[in-house]
Design a protein around this motif. Structure first.
Motif, PDB file in Angstrom:
ATOM      1  N   ALA A 209      67.249 -20.404   9.620  1.00 47.99           N
ATOM      2  CA  ALA A 209      66.298 -20.656  10.717  1.00 47.99           C
ATOM      3  C   ALA A 209      64.884 -20.818  10.189  1.00 47.99           C
ATOM      4  O   ALA A 209      64.460 -20.090   9.290  1.00 47.99           O
ATOM      5  N   LYS A 210      64.156 -21.783  10.734  1.00 51.78           N
ATOM      6  CA  LYS A 210      62.766 -22.019  10.314  1.00 51.78           C
ATOM      7  C   LYS A 210      61.762 -21.733  11.415  1.00 51.78           C
ATOM      8  O   LYS A 210      60.615 -21.398  11.139  1.00 51.78           O
ATOM      9  N   VAL A 211      62.184 -21.939  12.657  1.00 45.18           N
ATOM     10  CA  VAL A 211      61.308 -21.618  13.786  1.00 45.18           C
ATOM     11  C   VAL A 211      62.140 -20.879  14.832  1.00 45.18           C
ATOM     12  O   VAL A 211      63.203 -21.366  15.227  1.00 45.18           O
ATOM     13  N   VAL A 212      61.671 -19.716  15.234  1.00 47.64           N
ATOM     14  CA  VAL A 212      62.338 -18.947  16.291  1.00 47.64           C
ATOM     15  C   VAL A 212      61.536 -19.128  17.574  1.00 47.64           C
ATOM     16  O   VAL A 212      60.302 -19.158  17.540  1.00 47.64           O
ATOM     17  N   HIS A 213      62.240 -19.257  18.680  1.00 46.43           N
ATOM     18  CA  HIS A 213      61.594 -19.468  19.980  1.00 46.43           C
ATOM     19  C   HIS A 213      62.025 -18.347  20.931  1.00 46.43           C
ATOM     20  O   HIS A 213      63.206 -18.242  21.243  1.00 46.43           O
ATOM     21  N   PHE A 214      61.063 -17.546  21.371  1.00 48.04           N
ATOM     22  CA  PHE A 214      61.379 -16.436  22.279  1.00 48.04           C
ATOM     23  C   PHE A 214      61.342 -16.946  23.719  1.00 48.04           C
ATOM     24  O   PHE A 214      60.537 -16.512  24.548  1.00 48.04           O
ATOM     25  N   LEU A 215      62.243 -17.867  23.978  1.00 50.59           N
ATOM     26  CA  LEU A 215      62.328 -18.544  25.266  1.00 50.59           C
ATOM     27  C   LEU A 215      62.809 -17.557  26.336  1.00 50.59           C
ATOM     28  O   LEU A 215      63.555 -16.635  26.025  1.00 50.59           O
ATOM     29  N   GLY A 216      62.355 -17.771  27.559  1.00 46.05           N
ATOM     30  CA  GLY A 216      62.802 -16.919  28.662  1.00 46.05           C
ATOM     31  C   GLY A 216      61.704 -15.989  29.136  1.00 46.05           C
ATOM     32  O   GLY A 216      60.556 -16.083  28.699  1.00 46.05           O
ATOM     33  N   SER A 217      62.076 -15.098  30.043  1.00 49.82           N
ATOM     34  CA  SER A 217      61.033 -14.337  30.743  1.00 49.82           C
ATOM     35  C   SER A 217      60.487 -13.155  29.947  1.00 49.82           C
ATOM     36  O   SER A 217      59.374 -12.711  30.194  1.00 49.82           O
ATOM     37  N   THR A 218      61.268 -12.619  28.990  1.00 44.46           N
ATOM     38  CA  THR A 218      60.748 -11.485  28.220  1.00 44.46           C
ATOM     39  C   THR A 218      60.218 -11.969  26.877  1.00 44.46           C
ATOM     40  O   THR A 218      60.966 -12.431  26.024  1.00 44.46           O
ATOM     41  N   LYS A 219      58.911 -11.906  26.732  1.00 45.10           N
ATOM     42  CA  LYS A 219      58.274 -12.385  25.505  1.00 45.10           C
ATOM     43  C   LYS A 219      58.055 -11.203  24.544  1.00 45.10           C
ATOM     44  O   LYS A 219      58.038 -10.044  24.981  1.00 45.10           O
ATOM     45  N   PRO A 220      57.833 -11.474  23.266  1.00 41.15           N
ATOM     46  CA  PRO A 220      57.630 -10.374  22.308  1.00 41.15           C
ATOM     47  C   PRO A 220      56.544  -9.403  22.745  1.00 41.15           C
ATOM     48  O   PRO A 220      56.667  -8.186  22.547  1.00 41.15           O
ATOM     49  N   TRP A 221      55.476  -9.938  23.373  1.00 38.20           N
ATOM     50  CA  TRP A 221      54.371  -9.060  23.784  1.00 38.20           C
ATOM     51  C   TRP A 221      54.733  -8.201  24.986  1.00 38.20           C
ATOM     52  O   TRP A 221      53.968  -7.325  25.366  1.00 38.20           O
TER      53      TRP A 221
END
Ligand code: UDP
Ligand code: MN
Length: 264
Positions: A209-221
């Motif tokens: 994997a080169k780019v991860v996308h935190f798609l959806g309603s719960t974001k890392p922050w």
């Protein structure tokens, strides 16, 4: 370095700015050879503008109200498309010949300069409907003409999902069949929710994997981080898989080590 090409992201408020800052620092960790640009809107505070300017070469405010008359008038008729039209502003960056757009909820894991070998419009399949692309990572060529056509398309047809992804998929509607070079490999937009829907594939290919996308309603922050133990804590019902936990941990490590010190 190539000064007429750029990585571009968007943050319309101080919360998404945190994502943009982590993304920017993740790009800087892997031999950055292109310019870094963030588009912001008037709501972004002056403090965050200062912090963003420490990471990004250009912090550009985009404001639909100040735009050319045809945008302004069209916007007044379709105010619900506000955020969507904001993302389309990336096509106005005509001092660059080619750009890679990355959502503020993405994280770069290695150098991705090879993306600039692709042409407009290149993107990776959406995990929910693979005949559509996911609009969190895409290669595009700034052009006021294309920008105008995109806005006209938005006004005439709206967006089937109410957001930029629906609009861009109906505008670049032959993406899935016309040219395989415009299909970015999934490793350039690995959505965090795929890691548990097809776990054997993740075991096989996830390490590239080169780019991860935190798609959806719960974001890392939206998670809580304990800087002492270095652990990312789940909040409420949001549960992260083991795979996702590794990427969440990396996001928070960059936030802690490369973003928070910028405030000092
Ligand atoms: N965005 C923003 N402010 C918002 C919502 C979205 O700046 O309130 C920008 C940000 O760059 C974000 C992108 O628009 O990454 C797309 O939204 P999001 O990532 O939340 O959608 P998803 O990828 O989860 O569908
Ligand atoms: Mn996103």
């Amino acid at each position: 370095s190539v000064t007429d090409q750029a990585f571009v992201t968007l943050a319309t408020n101080d919360i998404y700015c945190q994502g943009a800052l982590v993304l920017g620092q993740s790009l800087r960790r892997h031999r950055l050879t292109r310019k870094l640009v963030v588009l912001i809107t008037p709501q972004v505070s002056s403090l965050l503008r200062v912090i963003l300017s420490k990471v990004f070469d250009e912090v550009i405010e985009v404001n639909l109200i100040d735009s050319a008359d045809y945008i302004h008038l069209a916007f007044l008729k379709r105010p619900e498309l506000g955020l969507t039209l904001t993302k389309l502003h990336c096509w106005t960056l005509t001092h660059y010949s080619k750009c890679v757009f990355l959502d503020a909820d993405t994280l770069v894991l290695s150098n991705v300069d090879e993306l600039f070998d692709r042409g407009e419009f290149s993107a990776a399949p959406d995990p929910g409907w693979p005949d559509c692309f996911n609009s969190g990572v895409f290669v595009f060529q700034p052009s006021l003409h294309t920008h105008k056509l995109l806005l006209r398309h938005a006004m005439e047809h709206g967006s089937f999902d109410g957001a930029d992804q629906g609009l861009l998929n109906s505008f670049f509607r032959n993406w899935s069949t016309a040219d395989i070079h415009k299909h970015l490999p999934f490793i350039y937009n690995l959505s965090s929710n795929t890691m548990y829907t097809y776990s054997p594939a993740f075991k096989q290919f996830g390490s590239s994997a080169k780019v991860v996308h935190f798609l959806g309603s719960t974001k890392p922050w939206n998670y809580k981080y304990n800087p002492q133990s270095g652990s990312v804590l789940e909040q409420g019902s949001a549960s992260s898989s083991q795979h996702q936990a590794v990427f969440l941990h990396l996001w928070w490590t960059i936030y802690q080590n490369n973003v928070l010190p910028l405030y000092k």
